[in-house]
Structure formats: structure tokens, C-alpha cells
Design an enzyme around this catalytic site. Structure first.
Site, mmCIF file in Angstrom:
data_model
loop_
_atom_site.group_PDB
_atom_site.id
_atom_site.type_symbol
_atom_site.label_atom_id
_atom_site.label_comp_id
_atom_site.label_asym_id
_atom_site.label_seq_id
_atom_site.Cartn_x
_atom_site.Cartn_y
_atom_site.Cartn_z
ATOM 1 N N PRO A 2 0.828 -1.216 0.000
ATOM 2 C CA PRO A 2 0.000 0.000 0.000
ATOM 3 C C PRO A 2 0.859 1.261 0.000
ATOM 4 O O PRO A 2 1.839 1.342 0.726
ATOM 5 C CB PRO A 2 -0.794 -0.115 1.305
ATOM 6 C CG PRO A 2 -0.011 -1.029 2.170
ATOM 7 C CD PRO A 2 0.744 -1.938 1.262
ATOM 8 N N GLU A 3 0.505 2.196 -0.834
ATOM 9 C CA GLU A 3 1.167 3.499 -0.797
ATOM 10 C C GLU A 3 0.223 4.490 -0.102
ATOM 11 O O GLU A 3 -0.879 4.135 0.325
ATOM 12 C CB GLU A 3 1.529 3.944 -2.218
ATOM 13 C CG GLU A 3 2.622 3.040 -2.810
ATOM 14 C CD GLU A 3 3.589 3.782 -3.730
ATOM 15 O OE1 GLU A 3 3.713 5.021 -3.617
ATOM 16 O OE2 GLU A 3 4.226 3.114 -4.560
#
Ligand SMILES: [Zn+2]
Length: 295
Positions: A2-3
Site C-alpha cells: 500500500p502506498e
């Protein structure tokens, strides 16, 4: 992995269930994730009201009424889901996330109004982690003390980056991934922002600063592109939340269509460019860019 936009989407999905609720019990099904849980973690937080849910870089921050904050990081494969009794079920995403109960490591048992809900943290690879900190000590905490400004809104400024980049021969790609320069910006969105601003990931960061230490036009364009790619991704996450409401309540990651990231050997989509997207490796990470229109 996840960013920042995914973490922000998770925050927005969890907020309706968590903010204002009482964390009746924190259930830990193991002693650790990537790191051991803090001593007496469950005892310190169980029974406390949750005042707000916020985010710094890729950390979710769960503020409690007693001035403590639970820090949660999703690592590589962490995800949350909301079960039963939630006022609004936040929805699922295009990527199937693990719902295998053997990977359900932490359960937040919540009471909100007259109903109960469970927020479940699932993490097959266990690179995620949780900690607890006094809100007043956050700025000096090792996770946060060296972080640069957020890449959202007006916090990130070209003058600030000009100071950081002045005289630097470091490639732009690495300078933008340095969390001391910008907090929470990751590989995907650095590639996208560089492509949007027609700048090569190989270019020296110092070339975006004038001799007198001012930002060049290119740096102004880059800062705007960073804000836009992050805002677009957060907006896409928000719309996928709405589209998938009342499904199974899981909050994972969503698949965007990227302009340059993971598009090796495909035609560049800059109008009139005619170039091809290349992949190179910089500091162990893949950079995707178009050598024709990014200089
Ligand atoms: Zn191009």
C-alpha cells in the site's frame, strides 16, 4: 504494497466505524507482527474512546481520549475489514485480500451508540506493525521525527524542496523517495509524477534549483504533479469506496491504471511523444519512464 493513497482510503473507510466509538477491547491473537506488540498493549487501550482517525505518511493514527495514539502500519500485505453493526460498511476493492482467519491478528471490538462492530486487521506476511505513543511525544518519536512534509495539499512547497535539493547530484528518483524530503511518497507515485512533469528519474536533483537557491520552473511543475497524482489516487480510492459500499466490508488496496508505472515496452501516452516506456533499476527499485519525453 500500500502506498499513501491506499492508506488514506483505508483511513476514510474506517473513520465512520471508529471515530466516536469506544474501543471496548483490543484482542491480540499473537505477540507480534513485524515487531512485538508494546508491553500491556491491550490493557493500555481497552475501554478508551476513539476521538479521531488520522494519518501521517503511511501510518494510520488512532487517537484515544486519554492522549495516547495507536500507530498502525500496513506493511506489505496488511488490510482492515469492518464486520457487523457498522453504521456504514466501507466496501471492498478490486484486489482480493486475504480473509483467511488464520491471518486475522488483531481485532478491535468497538461499541458505537447502541451497536457493536469489529474492525479486524489481517496480514498474511506480517510486515505490518502497531505501536502506542503519547500524542504529545509524536513529533520526537523515531517513526516521525525525520519525516518531511506530506505530499498532499499545500504542505509541500517548491521553496522547501529547492532547499533540500540544492547542490545535490543524487538522482531525482532517489531524492523524491527520501522520506526526509517528502513523507509517504512511494515508488509508483514518484514514477507517475516524474512522467507527468517530463523529468527523467536519472536527472540530478540539484538541477531543479537555480544558482541562488530558488526553485526552477521544472521544480514548480514537479511539485504540482506530485500533489495531483496523489490527489487523483485518493479520489480514485474514494470512488471505489462508494462503488463497493455494502459488500463484504473489507478494506484493501485498489488497482489504478497508471500512465507509466509497470508499463515497460508500452507506448508512452504523452500526446505526440511516440516514445516507449523503459524500466531501469535505481537503488534496487524499478523506475519506469519515457526517455523520449522525460529529460
Ligand atoms: Zn514520452
Amino acid at each position: 504494497m500500500p502506498e499513501l493513497p491506499e492508506v488514506e482510503t483505508v483511513r476514510r473507510g474506517l473513520a465512520p466505524s471508529m471515530e466516536g466509538a469506544v474501543l471496548r477491547e483490543l484482542e491480540l491473537r499473537r505477540n507480534d507482527l513485524r515487531f512485538p506488540f508494546p508491553a500491556d498493549f491491550a490493557r493500555h487501550v481497552s475501554g478508551r474512546g476513539i476521538t479521531s482517525l488520522s494519518r501521517r505518511a503511511k501510518y494510520l493514527l488512532i487517537d484515544l481520549e486519554d492522549g495516547k495514539t495507536i500507530i498502525a502500519h500496513l506493511g506489505m500485505s496488511g488490510s482492515f475489514r469492518v464486520e457487523a453493526g457498522a453504521a456504514e460498511t466501507p466496501g471492498t476493492f478490486h484486489h482480493p485480500r486475504s480473509k483467511d482467519e488464520k491471518h486475522d491478528h488483531v481485532v478491535f471490538h468497538l461499541t458505537a451508540g447502541s451497536g457493536n462492530a469489529r474492525v479486524i486487521y489481517n496480514d498474511p506476511r506480517r510486515f505490518g506493525f502497531m505501536d502506542i505513543v503519547r500524542r504529545a511525544d509524536m513529533a520526537t518519536h523515531p517513526f516521525f521525527r525525520d519525516l518531511g512534509p506530506e505530499p498532499t495539499g499545500n504542505e509541500l512547497g517548491a521553496d522547501y524542496l529547492a532547499k533540500r535539493f540544492l547542490g545535490k547530484a543524487q538522482p531525482l528518483k532517489s531524492a523524491l523517495l527520501d522520506q526526509k524530503n517528502i513523507a509517504g511518497l512511494g515508488n509508483i507515485y514518484v514514477c507517475e509524477a516524474l512522467w507527468r512533469s517530463h523529468l527523467s528519474p536519472l536527472r540530478a536533483a540539484g538541477t531543479l534549483v537555480t544558482d541562488t537557491g530558488k526553485p526552477t520552473e521544472a521544480l514548480l511543475t514537479l511539485v504540482e504533479a506530485i500533489r495531483e497524482v496523489i490527489a487523483d489516487a485518493i479520489a480514485a480510492g474514494g470512488s471505489s469506496l462508494r462503488d463497493h459500499i455494502q459488500t463484504d466490508g473489507s478494506l484493501g488496496y485498489f488497482q489504478h491504471s497508471f500512465s507509466v508505472y509497470d508499463r515497460e515496452a508500452q507506448p508512452c501516452s504523452t500526446p505526440g511523444c511516440g516514445g516507449t516506456v523503459s524500466r531501469i533499476v535505481q537503488a534496487g527499485r524499478s523506475s519506469f519512464y519515457c526517455a523520449s519525453c522525460q529529460g
